[in-house]
Every structure is written in structure tokens, then in C-alpha cells.
Scaffold this motif. Structure first.
Motif, PDB file in Angstrom:
ATOM      1  N   PRO A 156       0.722  -1.582  -0.490  1.00 17.58           N
ATOM      2  CA  PRO A 156       0.416  -0.118   0.403  1.00 17.58           C
ATOM      3  C   PRO A 156       1.013   1.669  -0.033  1.00 17.58           C
ATOM      4  O   PRO A 156       0.739   2.571  -0.511  1.00 17.58           O
ATOM      5  N   ALA A 157       1.517   1.556   0.646  1.00 16.04           N
ATOM      6  CA  ALA A 157       3.091   2.154   0.792  1.00 16.04           C
ATOM      7  C   ALA A 157       3.192   2.773  -0.745  1.00 16.04           C
ATOM      8  O   ALA A 157       3.313   3.978  -1.205  1.00 16.04           O
ATOM      9  N   ALA A 158       3.654   1.384  -1.305  1.00 17.05           N
ATOM     10  CA  ALA A 158       4.524   2.116  -3.092  1.00 17.05           C
ATOM     11  C   ALA A 158       3.475   2.640  -3.626  1.00 17.05           C
ATOM     12  O   ALA A 158       4.019   3.620  -4.472  1.00 17.05           O
ATOM     13  N   VAL A 159       2.029   2.368  -3.527  1.00 20.52           N
ATOM     14  CA  VAL A 159       0.902   2.244  -4.342  1.00 20.52           C
ATOM     15  C   VAL A 159       0.616   4.178  -4.279  1.00 20.52           C
ATOM     16  O   VAL A 159       0.274   5.213  -5.607  1.00 20.52           O
ATOM     17  N   ALA A 160       1.432   4.246  -2.816  1.00 19.39           N
ATOM     18  CA  ALA A 160       0.641   5.772  -2.203  1.00 19.39           C
ATOM     19  C   ALA A 160       1.619   6.490  -2.333  1.00 19.39           C
ATOM     20  O   ALA A 160       1.537   7.873  -2.252  1.00 19.39           O
ATOM     21  N   ALA A 161       2.837   6.152  -2.616  1.00 25.55           N
ATOM     22  CA  ALA A 161       4.115   7.080  -2.490  1.00 25.55           C
ATOM     23  C   ALA A 161       4.093   8.278  -3.986  1.00 25.55           C
ATOM     24  O   ALA A 161       4.767   9.426  -3.461  1.00 25.55           O
ATOM     25  N   PRO A 162       3.574   8.156  -5.001  1.00 28.48           N
ATOM     26  CA  PRO A 162       4.163   8.868  -5.598  1.00 28.48           C
ATOM     27  C   PRO A 162       3.209  10.153  -5.716  1.00 28.48           C
ATOM     28  O   PRO A 162       3.634  10.876  -6.235  1.00 28.48           O
ATOM     29  N   SER A 163       2.334   9.837  -5.034  1.00 27.06           N
ATOM     30  CA  SER A 163       1.483  11.151  -4.178  1.00 27.06           C
ATOM     31  C   SER A 163       1.854  11.823  -3.023  1.00 27.06           C
ATOM     32  O   SER A 163       0.876  13.463  -2.573  1.00 27.06           O
ATOM     33  N   VAL A 164       3.137  11.050  -2.386  1.00 29.12           N
ATOM     34  CA  VAL A 164       3.272  12.286  -1.615  1.00 29.12           C
ATOM     35  C   VAL A 164       4.322  13.526  -1.482  1.00 29.12           C
ATOM     36  O   VAL A 164       5.120  13.751  -2.370  1.00 29.12           O
ATOM     37  N   VAL A 165       4.301  13.948  -0.281  1.00 29.35           N
ATOM     38  CA  VAL A 165       4.706  15.599  -0.625  1.00 29.35           C
ATOM     39  C   VAL A 165       5.503  15.252   0.313  1.00 29.35           C
ATOM     40  O   VAL A 165       5.349  15.382   1.686  1.00 29.35           O
ATOM     41  N   VAL A 166       6.945  15.756  -0.008  1.00 28.93           N
ATOM     42  CA  VAL A 166       7.883  16.210   1.232  1.00 28.93           C
ATOM     43  C   VAL A 166       8.233  17.073   1.767  1.00 28.93           C
ATOM     44  O   VAL A 166       8.660  17.735   1.275  1.00 28.93           O
ATOM     45  N   ARG A 167       8.631  16.884   3.196  1.00 26.91           N
ATOM     46  CA  ARG A 167       8.653  17.972   3.534  1.00 26.91           C
ATOM     47  C   ARG A 167       9.334  17.905   5.147  1.00 26.91           C
ATOM     48  O   ARG A 167       9.192  16.694   6.020  1.00 26.91           O
ATOM     49  N   THR A 168       9.846  19.285   5.405  1.00 25.98           N
ATOM     50  CA  THR A 168      11.392  18.857   6.234  1.00 25.98           C
ATOM     51  C   THR A 168      10.547  19.140   7.749  1.00 25.98           C
ATOM     52  O   THR A 168      10.577  17.768   8.571  1.00 25.98           O
ATOM     53  N   ASP A 169       9.612  19.555   7.871  1.00 29.92           N
ATOM     54  CA  ASP A 169       8.933  19.624   9.370  1.00 29.92           C
ATOM     55  C   ASP A 169       8.205  17.829   9.354  1.00 29.92           C
ATOM     56  O   ASP A 169       8.068  17.467  10.510  1.00 29.92           O
ATOM     57  N   ALA A 170       7.573  18.036   7.944  1.00 34.90           N
ATOM     58  CA  ALA A 170       6.930  15.841   8.108  1.00 34.90           C
ATOM     59  C   ALA A 170       7.871  14.987   8.506  1.00 34.90           C
ATOM     60  O   ALA A 170       7.523  14.031   9.543  1.00 34.90           O
ATOM     61  N   LEU A 171       9.324  15.589   8.011  1.00 32.27           N
ATOM     62  CA  LEU A 171      10.302  13.898   7.840  1.00 32.27           C
ATOM     63  C   LEU A 171      10.986  13.903   9.567  1.00 32.27           C
ATOM     64  O   LEU A 171      10.890  13.039   9.868  1.00 32.27           O
ATOM     65  N   ILE A 172      11.111  15.562  10.333  1.00 31.21           N
ATOM     66  CA  ILE A 172      10.978  15.770  11.803  1.00 31.21           C
ATOM     67  C   ILE A 172      10.172  14.364  11.974  1.00 31.21           C
ATOM     68  O   ILE A 172      10.625  13.836  12.905  1.00 31.21           O
ATOM     69  N   ALA A 173       9.520  15.172  11.750  1.00 33.11           N
ATOM     70  CA  ALA A 173       8.063  14.932  12.668  1.00 33.11           C
ATOM     71  C   ALA A 173       7.839  13.085  12.747  1.00 33.11           C
ATOM     72  O   ALA A 173       7.644  12.382  13.343  1.00 33.11           O
ATOM     73  N   LEU A 174       8.246  12.583  11.443  1.00 36.01           N
ATOM     74  CA  LEU A 174       8.040  10.600  11.435  1.00 36.01           C
ATOM     75  C   LEU A 174       9.334  10.309  12.520  1.00 36.01           C
ATOM     76  O   LEU A 174       9.166   9.236  12.548  1.00 36.01           O
ATOM     77  N   ALA A 175      10.037  10.530  12.063  1.00 38.17           N
ATOM     78  CA  ALA A 175      11.828  10.450  12.839  1.00 38.17           C
ATOM     79  C   ALA A 175      11.340  10.563  14.311  1.00 38.17           C
ATOM     80  O   ALA A 175      11.058   8.896  14.838  1.00 38.17           O
ATOM     81  N   VAL A 176      10.289  11.456  15.075  1.00 35.05           N
ATOM     82  CA  VAL A 176      10.361  11.107  16.470  1.00 35.05           C
ATOM     83  C   VAL A 176       9.574  10.479  15.841  1.00 35.05           C
ATOM     84  O   VAL A 176       9.392   9.195  17.493  1.00 35.05           O
ATOM     85  N   LEU A 177       8.591  10.037  15.589  1.00 31.43           N
ATOM     86  CA  LEU A 177       7.446   8.662  15.575  1.00 31.43           C
ATOM     87  C   LEU A 177       7.279   7.910  16.013  1.00 31.43           C
ATOM     88  O   LEU A 177       7.576   6.960  16.711  1.00 31.43           O
ATOM     89  N   GLY A 178       8.092   7.552  14.742  1.00 38.35           N
ATOM     90  CA  GLY A 178       9.367   6.263  13.968  1.00 38.35           C
ATOM     91  C   GLY A 178      10.598   5.837  15.862  1.00 38.35           C
ATOM     92  O   GLY A 178      10.519   4.636  15.961  1.00 38.35           O
ATOM     93  N   THR A 179      11.384   6.647  16.048  1.00 35.20           N
ATOM     94  CA  THR A 179      12.026   6.508  16.713  1.00 35.20           C
ATOM     95  C   THR A 179      11.339   6.353  18.202  1.00 35.20           C
ATOM     96  O   THR A 179      12.367   5.124  18.971  1.00 35.20           O
ATOM     97  N   PHE A 180      11.270   7.195  18.377  1.00 36.26           N
ATOM     98  CA  PHE A 180      10.598   7.302  20.079  1.00 36.26           C
ATOM     99  C   PHE A 180       9.118   6.723  20.927  1.00 36.26           C
ATOM    100  O   PHE A 180       9.018   5.428  21.397  1.00 36.26           O
TER     101      PHE A 180
END
Length: 261
Positions: free
Chosen positions: A161-185
């Protein structure tokens, strides 16, 4: 987002596992681990993510607090706890609190809001039922390898499902930081802590920490996202917390009195 969150948690936990020289669960246990992953990782992550596109974070936080309610119901279904009249009343009160929150909160209720609320409640139910399986997993495995395996399984389930949704993803720095916190902690370390707690206390007691989620969720939503907290939300929040107290038997005044002795 859910897939990457699982993958980050899996990396962190695998590194810890290798550093402590612990072994992976046996291959015969991975089917049960995958089911545990679907209930406690895959479904909640996806459902709360989807609801977050519609609901303020405070709404999701309040609805997340219903997880202990579902945990006790699951315990009764699996003959681990007795479902009393008090607990049934608590379930009814909880449903009423959810309805009031939707009706009186600052978000205008429409079909999208209703679906988002149902997604949050389903995610909380998944957490509650998954807590029973998590408790069983801690009896069969060490917490760290089991936690790593759960997130690897979750990442694999979500990969297509993630591979299917990947083309529509908009990458932002704040979103990546939030994702890193969510995944790690909040996924990696917190899931490990939860599994360690499950070895020592009942599943319903371990999920009772969800009572604190509304307070922090509403507070952080107001501070960092500018989300409003209106007087109309108070009855719904109060009923949800009352329902959880009825169902789990949690009494903060009794704990306070014991602490004063």
C-alpha cells in the motif's frame, strides 16, 4: 507514513536487539506476531493517520482514551476478566461521550467527520483487543525481540500500500522530523516499554495510561497547531474518561488517598 514509521521503529529496535545479543522469535511464531502487529501497529497507525486529515489532534487524543474500555471488553471475551453491569454501563457512557464530542465540539459534524471518528474508535478498539495478544506475547518472548519483530511485520504488511501511495507523497522537512520522532520514540522505544510493562501488570492496567492522552493531546494541539478547545468539548471528554474509569475500576481519588498514608 505508517509504513515508514514501522520501518524506523524496526531499525531502532533491531540495533538494540543486536547490541544486547538477543535472538529473534522462532519462525513458527511469526504468524501470531503478524496478527499482533496488525492489531497494535498497522490498523491504528493507518486509521489515526486518516482521521488526522479531518479531525483536530485533540479529538483523536480523546477517542484514543477509549482503548482501556475496549481492553477490558476484550479481556471479558477471552475469559480473562469478568464483564459486570458497571462495565456495561461504562461502555454506554463512553459511546455517549463520543457522540457528545462530535456534536458539541468545534468541528462541524458531517459524513467525513463521522467516518474519521469511527476510524479513531476502531483504532482504539484494535489497541484494546491487541493488548490481550501483547500480554500473551510477553509470556512467550523477550520484549525487545518481540517488539522488533512486530514492527518488521508491520512494515512488510504496509509495504505494498505504501508503494502505491508513494507517487502522491509531498516531502516536507517538518513532516520528516515528525516522522523520525514518531518512528524512533513513540513507536520504537514506547512499544518496547509497553511490552516490558505487560510482563508485570494486567493488560487493562497497562492500557490505563491512555487516560492521560486527552490532556496532553489537547494541550499540544492548542500550543503547536492552534487547535481550539471549546466548552462544548468538556462534556464529551468528561464522559469518555468516566466511562474508562467505570470499565477499568480506575479511581484516582483512591490512589491519592493511598499515597497520602
Amino acid at each position: 507514513m505508517a509504513c515508514l514509521r514501522c520501518a524506523l521503529a524496526a531499525v531502532v529496535l533491531t540495533i538494540l536487539m543486536r547490541a544486547t545479543r538477543q535472538q529473534w522469535p522462532a519462525r513458527t511464531h511469526w504468524r501470531a506476531i503478524t496478527l499482533l502487529s496488525v492489531l497494535t501497529v498497522v490498523a491504528p497507525f493507518v486509521l489515526f493517520n486518516g482521521a488526522g486529515l479531518v479531525l483536530p489532534s485533540g479529538y483523536s487524543a480523546v477517542l484514543n482514551a477509549t482503548a482501556p474500555l475496549f481492553g477490558v471488553v476484550a479481556g471479558a471475551m477471552f475469559a480473562q476478566e469478568r464483564l459486570t453491569m458497571r462495565k456495561l454501563v461504562g461502555c454506554a457512557v463512553g459511546l455517549g461521550g463520543v457522540a457528545l464530542l462530535v456534536r458539541l465540539g468545534p468541528v462541524e459534524p458531517d459524513w467525513r467527520v463521522v467516518l474519521a471518528v469511527l476510524a479513531c474508535v476502531t483504532a482504539s478498539a484494535s489497541y484494546g483487543f491487541g493488548a490481550i495478544l501483547m500480554k500473551r506475547a510477553t509470556m512467550a518472548h523477550q520484549p525487545l525481540p518481540a517488539s522488533a519483530a512486530v514492527h518488521i511485520a508491520g512494515a512488510l504488511v504496509l509495504l505494498l500500500p505504501a508503494a502505491v501511495a508513494a507517487p502522491s507523497v509531498v516531502v516536507r522537512t517538518d513532516a520528516l522530523i515528525a516522522l523520525a520522532v514518531l518512528g524512533t520514540f513513540t513507536s520504537g522505544f514506547m512499544y518496547l516499554i509497553s511490552m516490558r510493562l505487560m510482563r508485570e501488570i494486567p493488560a487493562s492496567a497497562a492500557t490505563s495510561s491512555a487516560f492521560l492522552i486527552p490532556m496532553f493531546g489537547v494541550t499540544w494541539g492548542g500550543l503547536f497547531l492552534g487547535e481550539p478547545f471549546t466548552a462544548g468539548m468538556i462534556p464529551g471528554v468528561a464522559l469518555v474518561l468516566l466511562a474508562c474509569a467505570l470499565v477499568t475500576g480506575f479511581n484516582p481519588f483512591r490512589l491519592f488517598a493511598q499515597g497520602m498514608r
